[in-house]
Scaffold this motif. Sequence first.
Motif, mmCIF file in Angstrom:
data_model
loop_
_atom_site.group_PDB
_atom_site.id
_atom_site.type_symbol
_atom_site.label_atom_id
_atom_site.label_comp_id
_atom_site.label_asym_id
_atom_site.label_seq_id
_atom_site.Cartn_x
_atom_site.Cartn_y
_atom_site.Cartn_z
ATOM 1 N N VAL A 14 -18.012 18.062 27.029
ATOM 2 C CA VAL A 14 -19.209 17.522 26.389
ATOM 3 C C VAL A 14 -19.685 16.372 27.258
ATOM 4 C CG1 VAL A 14 -20.073 16.355 24.341
ATOM 5 C CG2 VAL A 14 -18.362 18.136 24.101
ATOM 6 N N LYS A 15 -20.988 16.300 27.497
ATOM 7 C CA LYS A 15 -21.532 15.203 28.305
ATOM 8 C C LYS A 15 -22.609 14.463 27.528
ATOM 9 C CE LYS A 15 -24.585 18.350 30.882
ATOM 10 N NZ LYS A 15 -24.303 19.549 30.160
ATOM 11 N N LYS A 16 -23.102 13.399 28.097
ATOM 12 C CA LYS A 16 -24.127 12.553 27.470
ATOM 13 C C LYS A 16 -25.307 13.416 27.022
ATOM 14 C CE LYS A 16 -27.286 8.887 28.906
ATOM 15 N NZ LYS A 16 -27.629 7.976 29.995
ATOM 16 N N GLY A 17 -25.711 13.242 25.755
ATOM 17 C CA GLY A 17 -26.850 13.964 25.214
ATOM 18 C C GLY A 17 -26.489 15.260 24.491
ATOM 19 N N ASP A 18 -25.243 15.747 24.637
ATOM 20 C CA ASP A 18 -24.825 16.975 23.957
ATOM 21 C C ASP A 18 -24.630 16.726 22.466
ATOM 22 O OD1 ASP A 18 -24.900 18.293 26.338
ATOM 23 O OD2 ASP A 18 -22.731 18.469 26.592
ATOM 24 N N MET B 167 -19.250 8.248 18.989
ATOM 25 C CA MET B 167 -20.269 9.119 19.576
ATOM 26 C C MET B 167 -21.463 8.303 20.062
ATOM 27 S SD MET B 167 -20.118 12.490 17.222
ATOM 28 C CE MET B 167 -21.454 13.212 18.133
ATOM 29 N N GLU B 168 -21.780 7.216 19.380
ATOM 30 C CA GLU B 168 -22.854 6.334 19.844
ATOM 31 C C GLU B 168 -22.490 5.741 21.201
ATOM 32 O OE1 GLU B 168 -23.617 3.416 16.838
ATOM 33 O OE2 GLU B 168 -24.323 4.901 15.401
ATOM 34 N N LYS B 169 -21.216 5.396 21.378
ATOM 35 C CA LYS B 169 -20.770 4.827 22.651
ATOM 36 C C LYS B 169 -20.879 5.842 23.774
ATOM 37 C CE LYS B 169 -17.507 1.532 20.687
ATOM 38 N NZ LYS B 169 -16.093 1.164 20.580
ATOM 39 N N THR B 170 -20.570 7.109 23.491
ATOM 40 C CA THR B 170 -20.636 8.147 24.514
ATOM 41 C C THR B 170 -22.025 8.764 24.612
ATOM 42 O OG1 THR B 170 -19.872 9.824 22.943
ATOM 43 C CG2 THR B 170 -18.199 8.735 24.307
ATOM 44 N N GLN B 171 -22.945 8.334 23.753
ATOM 45 C CA GLN B 171 -24.334 8.803 23.723
ATOM 46 C C GLN B 171 -24.410 10.311 23.512
ATOM 47 O OE1 GLN B 171 -26.287 7.238 27.199
ATOM 48 N NE2 GLN B 171 -26.094 5.131 26.499
ATOM 49 N N THR B 172 -23.553 10.814 22.608
ATOM 50 C CA THR B 172 -23.628 12.209 22.184
ATOM 51 C C THR B 172 -24.252 12.237 20.797
ATOM 52 O OG1 THR B 172 -21.344 12.055 21.385
ATOM 53 C CG2 THR B 172 -21.661 13.012 23.557
ATOM 54 N N LYS B 173 -24.758 13.414 20.404
ATOM 55 C CA LYS B 173 -25.468 13.534 19.140
ATOM 56 C C LYS B 173 -24.575 14.188 18.090
ATOM 57 C CE LYS B 173 -29.743 14.241 21.674
ATOM 58 N NZ LYS B 173 -30.694 15.258 22.103
ATOM 59 N N LEU B 174 -24.776 13.792 16.840
ATOM 60 C CA LEU B 174 -24.025 14.368 15.728
ATOM 61 C C LEU B 174 -24.727 15.641 15.278
ATOM 62 C CD1 LEU B 174 -21.740 14.130 13.634
ATOM 63 C CD2 LEU B 174 -23.314 12.845 12.211
ATOM 64 N N PHE C 44 -17.887 12.589 32.275
ATOM 65 C CA PHE C 44 -18.729 11.520 32.802
ATOM 66 C C PHE C 44 -19.623 12.064 33.914
ATOM 67 C CE2 PHE C 44 -15.188 9.134 31.003
ATOM 68 C CZ PHE C 44 -15.860 8.163 30.298
ATOM 69 N N SER C 45 -20.675 11.326 34.255
ATOM 70 C CA SER C 45 -21.613 11.763 35.287
ATOM 71 C C SER C 45 -20.961 11.835 36.664
ATOM 72 C CB SER C 45 -22.827 10.842 35.324
ATOM 73 O OG SER C 45 -22.424 9.516 35.576
ATOM 74 N N ASP C 46 -19.870 11.078 36.875
ATOM 75 C CA ASP C 46 -19.194 11.115 38.173
ATOM 76 C C ASP C 46 -18.191 12.263 38.290
ATOM 77 O OD1 ASP C 46 -17.169 10.219 36.534
ATOM 78 O OD2 ASP C 46 -16.760 8.384 37.663
ATOM 79 N N GLY C 47 -18.068 13.089 37.242
ATOM 80 C CA GLY C 47 -17.174 14.249 37.291
ATOM 81 C C GLY C 47 -15.838 14.046 36.605
ATOM 82 N N ASP C 48 -15.503 12.796 36.255
ATOM 83 C CA ASP C 48 -14.247 12.539 35.548
ATOM 84 C C ASP C 48 -14.398 12.935 34.088
ATOM 85 O OD1 ASP C 48 -13.053 11.512 37.812
ATOM 86 O OD2 ASP C 48 -13.518 9.430 37.325
ATOM 87 N N SER C 49 -13.311 13.409 33.494
ATOM 88 C CA SER C 49 -13.351 13.754 32.069
ATOM 89 C C SER C 49 -12.221 13.045 31.338
ATOM 90 C CB SER C 49 -13.239 15.266 31.876
ATOM 91 O OG SER C 49 -12.019 15.740 32.385
ATOM 92 N N VAL C 50 -12.484 12.729 30.073
ATOM 93 C CA VAL C 50 -11.516 12.021 29.240
ATOM 94 C C VAL C 50 -11.379 12.781 27.927
ATOM 95 C CG1 VAL C 50 -11.059 9.883 27.974
ATOM 96 C CG2 VAL C 50 -12.084 9.778 30.222
ATOM 97 N N PRO C 51 -10.157 13.139 27.533
ATOM 98 C CA PRO C 51 -9.988 13.781 26.225
ATOM 99 C C PRO C 51 -10.023 12.736 25.113
ATOM 100 C CG PRO C 51 -7.888 13.649 27.369
ATOM 101 C CD PRO C 51 -8.922 13.102 28.308
#
Length: 167
Positions: A154-158, A120-127, A98-105
């Motif tokens: 992996v972060k938003k947009g990856d 992936m749509e919810k996390t705004q990552t790309k397929l 996440f942008s605040d530095g927290d990560s979730v597996p």
Amino acid sequence: MTSHDDVRPSGCTPFEEELMNAMNRFANSAEAPDFDAPQILRRTRRRRTLGIAAVAAALIAAGGGTALATSVGGSSSSTPAATSTAAKSDATTMLYLFSDGDSVPIDFAGWSLDQAKTYMEKTQTKLGTVTKKAVKGCKPGSVLGVSPHAPKTVKKGDTVSFTVCAG
């Protein structure tokens, strides 16, 4: 037969005249309703605000419960006691930052590709690429691996690539 002697100067029969008098008495005796328009407006706004707040609270509670279940479910697979399954689950586990530095597996093991796309749509990552791999005993279309996988984040947009079971 009617004679013209019963006709009143107003041109009405006695019945019509009595009916008109009764309607006039009723119209003059009824009190006009008293509406407090500002109070009605305040009450309407208050109810609308409470309704919106209740819906927002329910959505937050549902979203918070989902995030909590995901983080709790992911953290239990990385316990030291599960060393043989930890290596296997890392191939299907995406570590979202996440942008605040927290990560979730997020463990995609057993998920269908459609379910993974929705998440992936919810996390705004790309397929990225989707590779099919023939593995005996797996459910066709289920996720066998993700790339990049944990411990990489992996972060938003990856872009994330998947390996799915061919059947």
